[in-house]
Design a protein around this motif. Sequence first.
Motif, PDB file in Angstrom:
ATOM      1  N   ASP A 129       0.834  -1.203   0.000  1.00  0.00           N
ATOM      2  CA  ASP A 129       0.000   0.000   0.000  1.00  0.00           C
ATOM      3  C   ASP A 129       0.867   1.251   0.000  1.00  0.00           C
ATOM      4  N   ASP A 130       0.251   2.353  -0.429  1.00  0.00           N
ATOM      5  CA  ASP A 130       0.894   3.673  -0.350  1.00  0.00           C
ATOM      6  C   ASP A 130       2.140   3.792  -1.217  1.00  0.00           C
ATOM      7  N   ALA A 131       2.127   3.130  -2.374  1.00  0.00           N
ATOM      8  CA  ALA A 131       3.216   3.355  -3.330  1.00  0.00           C
ATOM      9  C   ALA A 131       3.181   4.817  -3.772  1.00  0.00           C
ATOM     10  N   PRO A 132       4.331   5.405  -4.088  1.00  0.00           N
ATOM     11  CA  PRO A 132       4.352   6.825  -4.455  1.00  0.00           C
ATOM     12  C   PRO A 132       3.553   7.111  -5.729  1.00  0.00           C
ATOM     13  N   ARG A 133       3.025   8.317  -5.804  1.00  0.00           N
ATOM     14  CA  ARG A 133       2.296   8.716  -7.006  1.00  0.00           C
ATOM     15  C   ARG A 133       3.271   9.290  -8.028  1.00  0.00           C
ATOM     16  N   ILE A 134       3.047   8.947  -9.285  1.00  0.00           N
ATOM     17  CA  ILE A 134       3.764   9.584 -10.387  1.00  0.00           C
ATOM     18  C   ILE A 134       2.734  10.217 -11.314  1.00  0.00           C
ATOM     19  N   GLU A 135       3.145  11.217 -12.034  1.00  0.00           N
ATOM     20  CA  GLU A 135       2.268  11.850 -13.012  1.00  0.00           C
ATOM     21  C   GLU A 135       2.385  11.110 -14.344  1.00  0.00           C
ATOM     22  N   GLN A 136       1.536  11.451 -15.297  1.00  0.00           N
ATOM     23  CA  GLN A 136       1.610  10.851 -16.627  1.00  0.00           C
ATOM     24  C   GLN A 136       3.024  11.007 -17.180  1.00  0.00           C
ATOM     25  N   GLY A 137       3.587   9.896 -17.679  1.00  0.00           N
ATOM     26  CA  GLY A 137       4.941   9.922 -18.220  1.00  0.00           C
ATOM     27  C   GLY A 137       6.025   9.817 -17.171  1.00  0.00           C
ATOM     28  N   GLY A 138       5.636   9.652 -15.894  1.00  0.00           N
ATOM     29  CA  GLY A 138       6.625   9.544 -14.826  1.00  0.00           C
ATOM     30  C   GLY A 138       7.329   8.201 -14.836  1.00  0.00           C
ATOM     31  N   ASP A 139       8.332   8.087 -13.975  1.00  0.00           N
ATOM     32  CA  ASP A 139       9.179   6.896 -13.917  1.00  0.00           C
ATOM     33  C   ASP A 139       8.966   6.205 -12.575  1.00  0.00           C
ATOM     34  N   LEU A 140       8.509   4.952 -12.614  1.00  0.00           N
ATOM     35  CA  LEU A 140       8.255   4.221 -11.374  1.00  0.00           C
ATOM     36  C   LEU A 140       9.471   3.437 -10.892  1.00  0.00           C
ATOM     37  N   SER A 141      10.530   3.403 -11.684  1.00  0.00           N
ATOM     38  CA  SER A 141      11.655   2.520 -11.352  1.00  0.00           C
ATOM     39  C   SER A 141      12.327   2.909 -10.042  1.00  0.00           C
ATOM     40  N   GLY A 142      12.336   4.193  -9.707  1.00  0.00           N
ATOM     41  CA  GLY A 142      12.932   4.612  -8.439  1.00  0.00           C
ATOM     42  C   GLY A 142      14.399   4.234  -8.309  1.00  0.00           C
ATOM     43  N   GLY A 143      15.094   4.188  -9.421  1.00  0.00           N
ATOM     44  CA  GLY A 143      16.509   3.850  -9.398  1.00  0.00           C
ATOM     45  C   GLY A 143      16.811   2.368  -9.497  1.00  0.00           C
ATOM     46  N   ALA A 144      15.779   1.523  -9.593  1.00  0.00           N
ATOM     47  CA  ALA A 144      16.006   0.077  -9.718  1.00  0.00           C
ATOM     48  C   ALA A 144      16.727  -0.231 -11.024  1.00  0.00           C
ATOM     49  N   ALA A 145      17.537  -1.273 -11.000  1.00  0.00           N
ATOM     50  CA  ALA A 145      18.313  -1.646 -12.178  1.00  0.00           C
ATOM     51  C   ALA A 145      17.433  -2.332 -13.214  1.00  0.00           C
ATOM     52  N   GLY A 146      17.681  -2.016 -14.490  1.00  0.00           N
ATOM     53  CA  GLY A 146      16.957  -2.670 -15.564  1.00  0.00           C
ATOM     54  C   GLY A 146      16.867  -1.797 -16.793  1.00  0.00           C
ATOM     55  N   GLN A 147      16.406  -2.398 -17.884  1.00  0.00           N
ATOM     56  CA  GLN A 147      16.245  -1.659 -19.126  1.00  0.00           C
ATOM     57  C   GLN A 147      14.997  -0.781 -19.053  1.00  0.00           C
ATOM     58  N   PRO A 148      15.106   0.516 -19.388  1.00  0.00           N
ATOM     59  CA  PRO A 148      13.919   1.372 -19.376  1.00  0.00           C
ATOM     60  C   PRO A 148      12.856   0.853 -20.342  1.00  0.00           C
ATOM     61  N   CYS A 149      11.604   0.972 -19.936  1.00  0.00           N
ATOM     62  CA  CYS A 149      10.492   0.509 -20.764  1.00  0.00           C
ATOM     63  C   CYS A 149       9.354   1.518 -20.696  1.00  0.00           C
ATOM     64  N   TRP A 150       8.907   1.984 -21.849  1.00  0.00           N
ATOM     65  CA  TRP A 150       7.779   2.917 -21.947  1.00  0.00           C
ATOM     66  C   TRP A 150       6.502   2.093 -22.099  1.00  0.00           C
ATOM     67  N   VAL A 151       5.560   2.306 -21.195  1.00  0.00           N
ATOM     68  CA  VAL A 151       4.288   1.591 -21.219  1.00  0.00           C
ATOM     69  C   VAL A 151       3.171   2.608 -21.372  1.00  0.00           C
ATOM     70  N   GLU A 152       2.264   2.341 -22.303  1.00  0.00           N
ATOM     71  CA  GLU A 152       1.143   3.254 -22.516  1.00  0.00           C
ATOM     72  C   GLU A 152      -0.107   2.449 -22.817  1.00  0.00           C
ATOM     73  N   GLY A 153      -1.255   3.082 -22.664  1.00  0.00           N
ATOM     74  CA  GLY A 153      -2.502   2.399 -22.955  1.00  0.00           C
ATOM     75  C   GLY A 153      -3.696   3.236 -22.566  1.00  0.00           C
ATOM     76  N   THR A 154      -4.850   2.594 -22.559  1.00  0.00           N
ATOM     77  CA  THR A 154      -6.085   3.262 -22.181  1.00  0.00           C
ATOM     78  C   THR A 154      -6.827   2.407 -21.161  1.00  0.00           C
ATOM     79  N   VAL A 155      -7.716   3.061 -20.423  1.00  0.00           N
ATOM     80  CA  VAL A 155      -8.649   2.357 -19.545  1.00  0.00           C
ATOM     81  C   VAL A 155     -10.052   2.667 -20.046  1.00  0.00           C
ATOM     82  N   ARG A 156     -10.793   1.612 -20.395  1.00  0.00           N
ATOM     83  CA  ARG A 156     -12.164   1.785 -20.889  1.00  0.00           C
ATOM     84  C   ARG A 156     -13.079   0.802 -20.186  1.00  0.00           C
ATOM     85  N   ASP A 157     -14.391   1.040 -20.290  1.00  0.00           N
ATOM     86  CA  ASP A 157     -15.349   0.065 -19.783  1.00  0.00           C
ATOM     87  C   ASP A 157     -15.770  -0.865 -20.913  1.00  0.00           C
ATOM     88  N   THR A 158     -16.632  -1.820 -20.642  1.00  0.00           N
ATOM     89  CA  THR A 158     -17.001  -2.819 -21.656  1.00  0.00           C
ATOM     90  C   THR A 158     -17.872  -2.245 -22.756  1.00  0.00           C
TER      91      THR A 158
END
Length: 309
Positions: A129-158
């Motif tokens: 719980d209580d993971a930090p908030r990021i804005e659109q286009g923000g980075d959640l890695s927080g300095g963790a090691a790994g290859q950067p990955c851009w993820v995008e999409g939409t949220v819709r209803d049925t």
Amino acid sequence: MPDRNTVDNSPVAAPGQHDVSKAQQAVEERLIETVLQSFDGCQDPRLKQVMQALVRHLHAFVREVRLTEGEWNKAIEFLTEVGHITDDRRQEFILLSDVLGASMQTINVNNEACGDATEATVFGPFFVDDAPRIEQGGDLSGGAAGQPCWVEGTVRDTEGKPVPNARIEVWEADEDGFYDVQYTDNRVSGRAHLFSDEQGEFRFWGLTPTPYPIPHDGPVGRMLEATGRSPMRASHLHFMVSAPQLRTLVTHIFVRGDELLESDTVFGVKDSLIKDFVQQPAGTATPDGRELDDRTWARARFDIVLAPA
């Protein structure tokens, strides 16, 4: 119910059991009926149903395999150890549920198909719980090691309508296969939350998922080793998405081409959740103009459909 005064020692082969005499079967069945009747006074109908079903299935298991007292004591020792190793940073009971397929089956039962709603999968033991908030286009890695990955999409209803302001929780392991809570320095990395915009769209930077083993230095790991099973999970990125009047979705996306897709140790892979993580050569322009210092990166798209609550 068989008459307890009737004695018949002729062997009767029960399915999956050694030969068991009718007299012995009668003894065992009387106990089941006695235990079931002990719940007759339960005032909660659902609790009564659950407990009586548990008794029937547990006793059926004991009788089918003709469980020895030594084996039952070993099972109690095992569960006791699972409890002792569980704390606020490690949930061995969830691991046990996951590797037995119980978590995935519970999800199947509780998330019936609804139109083209995104399929759910296991929650896993590493949500916080209580993971930090990021804005659109923000980075959640927080300095963790790994290859950067851009993820995008939409949220819709049925019905295809965008869902604005949906809360999107995302968490993942680093390239070494560890979540932040598995380290001892209280770091917060590889996790965040954000909200979809007015068009239901979202975008963020994370890490390209890699395979990793579930924690296997405890009783669940020893059980997997003893039964010849691998502790490895297919590469994935966790999501939990919620919005008013819509069913909360707990799911992952998996990396197409991962050789572990067919043998994920918690049975969490579903075909609809396998996505393309497209590799981008060093120097390729990023969607938001981020400079990556000649590093390779990846991009993936995940369009989410939430079912009605």
